[in-house]
Design a protein around this motif. Structure first.
Motif, PDB file in Angstrom:
ATOM      1  N   GLN A   1       1.523   4.289  -3.237  1.00  0.00           N
ATOM      2  CA  GLN A   1       1.372   5.736  -3.096  1.00  0.00           C
ATOM      3  C   GLN A   1       2.660   6.502  -3.384  1.00  0.00           C
ATOM      4  O   GLN A   1       2.640   7.725  -3.488  1.00  0.00           O
ATOM      5  CB  GLN A   1       0.905   6.065  -1.674  1.00  0.00           C
TER       6      GLN A   1
ATOM      7  N   GLU B   1       0.827  -1.206   0.000  1.00  0.00           N
ATOM      8  CA  GLU B   1       0.000   0.000   0.000  1.00  0.00           C
ATOM      9  C   GLU B   1       0.863   1.258   0.000  1.00  0.00           C
ATOM     10  O   GLU B   1       0.560   2.229  -0.700  1.00  0.00           O
ATOM     11  CB  GLU B   1      -0.946  -0.004   1.195  1.00  0.00           C
ATOM     12  N   SER B   2       1.945   1.247   0.764  1.00  0.00           N
ATOM     13  CA  SER B   2       2.853   2.401   0.783  1.00  0.00           C
ATOM     14  C   SER B   2       3.533   2.579  -0.570  1.00  0.00           C
ATOM     15  O   SER B   2       3.617   3.693  -1.089  1.00  0.00           O
ATOM     16  CB  SER B   2       3.913   2.231   1.873  1.00  0.00           C
TER      17      SER B   2
END
Length: 97
Positions: free
Chosen positions: A56, A52-53
């Motif tokens: 982004q 998820e990091s």
């Protein structure tokens, strides 16, 4: 895995490393890579959170066999762009917009 996020002039910088490489230095010829707490942080997360990091990230630095393999598996990094530095793997990600 350890993940550290910070905003920079270039956007969101995400640093990801395997837990076992934190504090280590890897060398290959003239190339030296030191995995520091100051840069990679100390926040331990699961693989899902690391993905998820990375999703982004505008810029990412990834160190450690599992962390780099995960980035390749998830399509963030092309395997041809992975560097072997001593006994570990290293990759960088730059999203062009």
């Amino acid at each position: 895995m350890i993940v550290n996020e910070r905003q920079t002039q270039e956007g969101l910088l995400v640093a990801v490393c395997d837990e076992d490489v934190l504090g280590e230095t890897f060398e290959d010829g003239e190339l030296s890579l030191t995995v520091t707490e100051e840069f990679y942080g100390t926040d331990v997360v699961d693989e899902r959170a690391a993905v998820e990091s990375l999703a982004q990230a505008d810029v990412a630095n990834i160190v450690g066999t599992r962390a780099v393999e995960l980035a390749v598996e998830e399509g963030f990094v092309d395997e041809a762009n992975v560097l072997e530095v001593g006994a570990t793997l290293h990759a960088q990600l730059l999203q062009m917009q």
